[in-house]
Design an enzyme around this catalytic site. Structure first.
Site, PDB file in Angstrom:
ATOM      1  N   SER A  79       0.939  -1.055  -0.132  1.00 35.99           N
ATOM      2  CA  SER A  79      -0.015   0.043   0.071  1.00 35.99           C
ATOM      3  C   SER A  79       0.991   1.297  -0.151  1.00 35.99           C
ATOM      4  CB  SER A  79      -0.924   0.155   1.194  1.00 35.99           C
ATOM      5  OG  SER A  79      -1.146  -1.185   1.667  1.00 35.99           O
ATOM      6  N   THR A  82       4.072   4.770  -3.425  1.00 32.21           N
ATOM      7  CA  THR A  82       5.037   3.936  -4.351  1.00 32.21           C
ATOM      8  C   THR A  82       4.494   2.895  -4.909  1.00 32.21           C
ATOM      9  OG1 THR A  82       6.445   4.964  -2.440  1.00 32.21           O
ATOM     10  CG2 THR A  82       7.529   3.764  -4.219  1.00 32.21           C
ATOM     11  N   ASP A 135       6.406  -3.771  -0.895  1.00 31.62           N
ATOM     12  CA  ASP A 135       5.602  -2.686  -0.544  1.00 31.62           C
ATOM     13  C   ASP A 135       6.581  -1.454  -0.314  1.00 31.62           C
ATOM     14  OD1 ASP A 135       3.547  -1.571   1.101  1.00 31.62           O
ATOM     15  OD2 ASP A 135       3.318  -3.275   2.316  1.00 31.62           O
ATOM     16  N   ALA A 137       7.397   1.934   2.393  1.00 30.50           N
ATOM     17  CA  ALA A 137       7.904   1.975   3.881  1.00 30.50           C
ATOM     18  C   ALA A 137       7.881   3.449   4.032  1.00 30.50           C
ATOM     19  CB  ALA A 137       9.190   1.269   3.927  1.00 30.50           C
ATOM     20  N   GLY A 150       1.844   4.198   7.949  1.00 30.14           N
ATOM     21  CA  GLY A 150       1.486   5.556   7.657  1.00 30.14           C
ATOM     22  C   GLY A 150       0.164   5.710   7.215  1.00 30.14           C
ATOM     23  N   GLY A 151      -0.300   4.791   6.371  1.00 25.66           N
ATOM     24  CA  GLY A 151      -1.428   4.796   5.665  1.00 25.66           C
ATOM     25  C   GLY A 151      -2.501   3.673   6.568  1.00 25.66           C
ATOM     26  N   GLU A 157      -0.417  -5.450   5.669  1.00 24.34           N
ATOM     27  CA  GLU A 157       0.827  -5.476   5.253  1.00 24.34           C
ATOM     28  C   GLU A 157       1.689  -6.817   5.842  1.00 24.34           C
ATOM     29  OE1 GLU A 157       1.220  -0.893   3.458  1.00 24.34           O
ATOM     30  OE2 GLU A 157       2.003  -1.655   5.725  1.00 24.34           O
TER      31      GLU A 157
HETATM   32  O1  LIG Z   1       0.063   1.962   5.835  1.00 24.62           O
HETATM   33  C1  LIG Z   1       0.973   2.373   4.601  1.00 24.62           C
HETATM   34  C2  LIG Z   1       1.990   1.576   4.527  1.00 24.62           C
HETATM   35  O2  LIG Z   1       2.853   1.041   5.167  1.00 24.62           O
HETATM   36  C3  LIG Z   1       2.818   2.534   3.286  1.00 24.62           C
HETATM   37  O3  LIG Z   1       3.354   1.346   2.631  1.00 24.62           O
HETATM   38  C4  LIG Z   1       3.731   3.542   3.992  1.00 24.62           C
HETATM   39  O4  LIG Z   1       3.114   4.362   4.651  1.00 24.62           O
HETATM   40  C5  LIG Z   1       4.579   4.067   2.912  1.00 24.62           C
HETATM   41  O5  LIG Z   1       3.851   4.611   2.007  1.00 24.62           O
HETATM   42  P1  LIG Z   1       4.530   5.817   0.698  1.00 24.62           P
HETATM   43  O6  LIG Z   1       4.869   4.745  -0.204  1.00 24.62           O
HETATM   44  O7  LIG Z   1       3.320   6.513   0.520  1.00 24.62           O
HETATM   45  O8  LIG Z   1       5.409   6.473   1.434  1.00 24.62           O
END
Ligand SMILES: O=C[C@H](O)[C@H](O)[C@H](O)COP(=O)(O)O
Length: 296
Positions: A79, A82, A135, A137, A150-151, A157
């Site tokens: 999620s 990225t 995934d 991070a 963060g999401g 995950e």
């Molecule tokens: O809960 C969200 C996930 O762990 C995301 O993979 C993490 O927040 C990184 O997200 P982004 O690719 O938007 O930085």
């Protein structure tokens, strides 16, 4: 995820979905080729991507090229902002490569992404062994421990990461740190069952050593963030010294009754890919190797 990331992500999803014919349940098994491939190939021309977005794309594309092998049949999709670039690159491997594959999402967002991309959707209860999971991070340390959630997706995950024979992280240069908590100051995301949140908060404040731990509040909704699993999220910041040993932090929090999962993934990733501002990608592997590659 940052607000700007969210906006971009929604824009990309909108572009993908508006280009799709209406999917019916029966049609999902049939890869829908042309419209999706066209839209995904260049949703936003690389030259128009911001430096951060381009870095995410470079990391994701390089990781897919290295780890999504032609013979892989079950692939976990994480999620965040990225991961759409991961899916973009997988779709670009072509309909033939993807027709017998099944993709396992880590939540609502990645499920939508898989469906909108015309890829076959599966779930971890049907496919408990996954060839590779890719995934994002929030931050990754030198030992490839990372903060995720963060999401608010870290429970699913972690399940999809653990089910995978190989777990790969993709991120931009801001996430590549010596020690967790360097740039990502929001704290360790903790998914809790709603009725236990006040008790767990008390434990974090008084026993575990996170006096600023707090319930994550929703932005366009009154009240707390509710996860895909119907739970709440607590964000628990820790001081530098404590974060030197993320495994112990994780283990202590996980022992609190009411905690469902902790957004610290320790000793799980086989490799982490970081897109850099100069167009290179830093690849770190769990044997301590670090290399810099220049994607073509
Ligand atoms: O809960 C969200 C996930 O762990 C995301 O993979 C993490 O927040 C990184 O997200 P982004 O690719 O938007 O930085």
């Amino acid at each position: 995820m940052e607000a700007q990331d969210n906006m971009l992500l929604n824009k990309r999803l909108e572009m993908i979905t508006t280009a799709l014919p209406q999917a019916t349940p029966g049609s999902l098994a049939t890869p829908i080729e042309k419209p999706i491939l066209k839209v995904l190939k260049s949703p936003i021309p690389p030259g128009e991507l911001s430096v951060v977005e381009r870095s995410k794309q470079l990391a994701a594309w390089t990781a897919v090229d290295d780890y999504v092998k032609p013979h892989f049949r079950v692939i976990g999709i994480g999620s965040g902002s990225t991961v759409p670039y991961v899916v973009e690159r997988i779709v670009n491997q072509g309909a033939e490569a993807n027709k017998d594959r099944v993709f396992i999402p880590t939540g609502f967002q990645s499920k939508e992404l898989i469906v909108a991309s015309g890829l076959n959707l599966g779930d971890v209860d049907q496919y408990p062994t996954i060839d590779v999971t890719l995934d994002g991070a929030d931050e990754v340390d030198v030992q490839l421990n990372c903060i995720k959630g963060g999401g608010a997706c870290h429970l699913r995950e972690k399940v999809i990461a653990e089910a995978a024979l190989t777990f790969i992280l993709v991120a931009d240069y801001r996430k590549n740190v010596e020690r967790l908590g360097t740039n990502f100051k929001a704290g360790v995301p903790i998914e809790v069952v709603p009725f236990a949140y006040a008790k767990v908060l008390g434990n974090l404040h008084n026993v575990i050593g996170s006096p600023k731990a707090h319930l994550r509040m929703a932005v366009a909704k009154a009240g707390p963030v509710v996860t895909d699993n119907g739970n709440f999220v607590i964000d628990a910041p820790f001081d530098e010294e404590t974060m030197k040993d993320p495994y112990t932090v994780m283990a202590k929090i996980k022992m609190l009754t009411g905690v469902v999962e902790v957004g610290l993934f320790c000793h799980m990733a086989a490799a982490a890919y970081f897109g850099n501002q100069d167009g290179s990608v830093t690849v770190k592997t769990n044997n301590g190797e670090v290399k810099q590659v220049q994607p073509q």
